[in-house]
Write an enzyme that holds these catalytic residues in place. Sequence first.
Site, short mmCIF file in Angstrom:
data_model
loop_
_atom_site.label_atom_id
_atom_site.label_comp_id
_atom_site.label_asym_id
_atom_site.label_seq_id
_atom_site.Cartn_x
_atom_site.Cartn_y
_atom_site.Cartn_z
N ILE A 82 0.86 -1.19 0.00
CA ILE A 82 0.00 0.00 0.00
C ILE A 82 0.89 1.24 0.00
O ILE A 82 1.76 1.38 0.85
CB ILE A 82 -0.91 0.02 1.26
CG1 ILE A 82 -1.91 -1.13 1.22
CG2 ILE A 82 -1.62 1.34 1.39
CD1 ILE A 82 -2.97 -1.01 0.15
N ILE B 27 2.10 5.05 0.43
CA ILE B 27 1.91 6.28 1.20
C ILE B 27 1.79 7.46 0.23
O ILE B 27 2.43 7.47 -0.82
CB ILE B 27 3.12 6.51 2.14
CG1 ILE B 27 3.18 5.43 3.23
CG2 ILE B 27 3.06 7.89 2.77
CD1 ILE B 27 2.18 5.59 4.32
N ILE C 217 4.35 -1.29 3.46
CA ILE C 217 4.14 0.14 3.24
C ILE C 217 5.07 0.60 2.11
O ILE C 217 6.29 0.52 2.22
CB ILE C 217 4.42 0.95 4.52
CG1 ILE C 217 3.41 0.58 5.62
CG2 ILE C 217 4.39 2.45 4.23
CD1 ILE C 217 1.98 0.99 5.34
N LYS C 218 4.47 1.09 1.02
CA LYS C 218 5.26 1.54 -0.13
C LYS C 218 5.64 3.01 0.04
O LYS C 218 4.78 3.86 0.27
CB LYS C 218 4.46 1.37 -1.43
CG LYS C 218 4.57 0.01 -2.04
CD LYS C 218 3.75 -0.09 -3.31
CE LYS C 218 4.47 0.48 -4.49
NZ LYS C 218 3.72 0.28 -5.76
N ILE C 219 6.93 3.26 -0.10
CA ILE C 219 7.46 4.61 0.05
C ILE C 219 8.44 4.88 -1.09
O ILE C 219 9.24 4.01 -1.44
CB ILE C 219 8.19 4.77 1.40
CG1 ILE C 219 7.22 4.53 2.57
CG2 ILE C 219 8.82 6.16 1.52
CD1 ILE C 219 7.90 4.50 3.93
#
Length: 319
Positions: free
Chosen positions: A94, A96, A130-132
């Site tokens: 997912i 950010i 968590i995609k950053i």
Amino acid sequence: MNQLDYIKKFTNVVIDSGNIKYIKKYSPKDVTTNPSLILRESKSKHYYPLLMDAISYAKKKGGNLNSYIINANDKLLVNIGREILKIIDGRISIEIDVRLSFSYLDLIIRAKKIISLYNSYGIENNRILIKIAATWEGIQAAKFLEKSGINCNLTLIFSLVQAIACAESNVYLISPFVGRVNDWYIKNFKLNKNSKIDPGVKLVYKIFYFYQKYGYKTFVMGASFRNIDQIISIIGCDAITISPDFVNKLNNLKLKKIKNFIRVNLESKIKKNKLLEKEFRWKFNQNFMAVEKLSEGIRLFLRDQKKIDSFFLKKFKSG
């Protein structure tokens, strides 16, 4: 055995989609999403109730207009993730909000908020990545989050220096963008599209060999493919994330066994160095392609994020 089944023997095949129909059809272990994919799927009938639930949640939370949009976006990510996690056994990535890509503290706060929302529905941290974006601030935020038990997928990787910084920070997974790297060389150096030299594939090899040589635990997941040959060229990489269209093509493609796997050659002439911020910024800045493509990638995700924001804004104003 078809080409897809053959690849799965050596590499985890992840579907890059928010489309429930395709995810059910191909039954991947893991799924990746981004603002562009969420925008595309948000127009479907299946996701409309999830959108309305996100709006209802944001209104109940209160606050100013900016808070409303942030809360609606975060709840939408969680709603979509919950639906997808019902039909896969692994993780969902997912992303950010890319507007936070250069804010260390804001990235941490937002990531923890999203994870907390998932936890409130009984979904454990080990189901979420968590995609950053792999800016310096993004990598350092991921370093903190990893220590807090929140695994991250650092995206928009276009250079070895980004990959090294991620590995030094014990990031769970990185996503080098194969196709976009090659796009840049085709545009700027008139590289033939059918050339046997693919700079995007070469980047994945370089990163993978470096990680193998020095024993880094960070996983490498190739992303952003333009053709089947690019996908086949990195068989043996930890994972690949591909669109449903590519999954379908590989599923219907006759088996072609590969002689040279990415794991065969572990040689890397690049020495292991711990990167300080000034060294990272200097080395990254020397890579024209990486600077341009990272900036472009953030802008493209922002473009689609703003379209989602506009939808929420209209709903808010209409009551």
